[in-house]
Enzyme design. Structure first.
Site, PDB file in Angstrom:
ATOM      1  N   GLU A   1      23.292  41.424 -11.508  1.00  0.00           N
ATOM      2  CA  GLU A   1      22.793  42.795 -11.537  1.00  0.00           C
ATOM      3  C   GLU A   1      21.606  42.987 -10.582  1.00  0.00           C
ATOM      4  O   GLU A   1      20.517  43.396 -10.997  1.00  0.00           O
ATOM      5  CB  GLU A   1      22.365  43.160 -12.961  1.00  0.00           C
TER       6      GLU A   1
ATOM      7  N   HIS B   1      19.054  37.822 -18.308  1.00  0.00           N
ATOM      8  CA  HIS B   1      18.189  38.272 -17.215  1.00  0.00           C
ATOM      9  C   HIS B   1      16.938  37.414 -17.236  1.00  0.00           C
ATOM     10  O   HIS B   1      16.208  37.396 -18.230  1.00  0.00           O
ATOM     11  CB  HIS B   1      17.820  39.745 -17.398  1.00  0.00           C
TER      12      HIS B   1
ATOM     13  N   LYS C   1      19.441  52.044 -11.857  1.00  0.00           N
ATOM     14  CA  LYS C   1      18.128  52.603 -12.208  1.00  0.00           C
ATOM     15  C   LYS C   1      17.035  52.172 -11.230  1.00  0.00           C
ATOM     16  O   LYS C   1      15.977  52.797 -11.158  1.00  0.00           O
ATOM     17  CB  LYS C   1      17.726  52.213 -13.630  1.00  0.00           C
TER      18      LYS C   1
END
Length: 370
Positions: free
Chosen positions: A274, A197, A69
């Site tokens: 990520e 995260h 994204k």
């Protein structure tokens, strides 16, 4: 590894002697003399390869799963697929894009804390098993739609000092994690690991260390419940440019000792991350994104992440030397042996349009429209 497809990427393979700035100047001149005055970007695919080599040097046993994204440019995804990264997808559309480039399902994690049942079923039908969850609602949806899924429990972190604190919206607390693991066991759903995260633009190194420690605690909880978890996902938030408070190597300098302490290399743990902004923030140069907002000639560097929503024209460039290097990487799989200077010394091949190398084997299209 997937083959890098020049036609898929519409990439201009050019001869030596030019830089990305050359093509920018030339295209700005064209736009200035054109009544349409359309916005555009130039993407330096060499920069993405340099970032990958830098990653392997700093986090040698952490496999990057690119966050699609951040930029779903087909050329960028194709480049990363060719050099062996995995992919962090948040939707059916992103999964479709990645798999259309030949990426196998085991290199995809479907990471969305509010998944549509229809998209979960799409993941099932296309072999994607890894997916995240952080609530009872998600657990129940997956149990019904994908009972053979390999789930990763997304835990919250103290990212209060981050520019974008994802834990405000996502992630289970350590206390809630135990309940979710127990429920997953009752539902006979396999939980294979933990993810977190630290937040985009995190400015406190201790946040990363604490997150790894918290993940270790959740692994212990999983073992108590009866799970044999083997995957740790350390998320994103890694800076891709040098104009940030914390630099990439500063972050990795605290992550590596934390991983060594809580998840030593001999424990059999698979560790992924990520990164999104990290790979693309400095690879794209261009003026403002919106055609309607033209005020003057505006040119910004480090425009690669989350900046191409208006879909302006994008020119992808790569020198012939880098192209040949990528072919060696694919054919011989010796990426780890390549030193960063091996690629940093290769000039970008961006030139005036009259010098573009548009032979059929190099580019999908011989015309460029601004």
């Amino acid at each position: 590894m997937n083959n890098f497809n020049k036609e898929e990427s519409d990439c201009h393979i050019l001869d030596e002697g030019f830089t990305a700035k050359d093509i920018l100047d030339q295209k700005i001149n064209e736009v200035s003399s054109d009544d349409g005055k359309g916005a555009f970007y130039v993407t330096d695919l060499r920069d993405i390869l340099k970032k990958h080599l830098r990653w392997l040097k700093a986090l040698s046993y952490v496999t990057p799963f690119y966050d699609v994204k951040c930029s779903d440019s087909r050329a960028i995804v194709n480049t990363l697929a060719a050099i062996g990264t995995g992919f962090h997808c948040t939707s059916k559309t992103e999964i479709q894009l990645v798999q259309s480039l030949g990426v196998p399902p085991e290199r995809i994690i479907y990471a969305n804390s509010s998944k549509q049942v229809s998209q979960i079923k799409y993941a099932v039908s296309n072999g994607v098993q890894m997916m995240t969850f952080d609530s009872e609602v998600e657990l129940m949806k997956v149990a019904k739609a994908h009972p053979k899924a390999k789930l990763v429990l997304w835990i919250a972190t103290d990212a209060s000092k981050a520019v974008c604190c994802l834990s405000v919206k996502f992630g289970a607390t350590v206390k809630t994690s135990k309940l979710l693991l127990e429920w997953a066991k009752q539902l006979n759903i396999d939980v294979i690991g933990v993810s977190f995260h630290a937040g985009s633009g995190c400015t406190v190194l201790e946040t990363f260390v604490q997150a790894v420690s918290d993940a270790s605690c959740v692994f212990d909880m999983g073992a108590e419940v009866g799970f044999s978890m083997y995957l740790l996902d350390i998320g994103g938030g890694f800076p891709g440019s040098e104009d940030t408070k914390l630099k990439f190597e500063e972050i990795t300098s605290v992550i590596n000792p934390a991983l060594d302490k809580y998840f030593p290399s001999d424990c059999g743990m698979r560790i992924i991350a990520e990164p999104g902004t990290y790979y693309v923030s400095s690879s794209i140069w261009g003026p403002m994104c919106d055609d309607l907002d033209w005020i003057t000639e505006l040119l910004f560097e480090n425009m690669g992440a989350y900046t191409v929503a208006a879909r302006p024209t994008i020119y992808y460039v790569m020198s012939r030397s880098v192209w040949q290097l990528m072919k060696h990487i694919q054919n011989h799989d010796f990426l780890l042996e390549i030193e960063e200077q091996d690629i940093s010394t290769v000039p970008m091949s961006c030139a005036q349009e009259s010098r573009l190398d548009h032979h059929p084997a190099a580019c999908a299209s011989t015309s460029i429209n601004v």
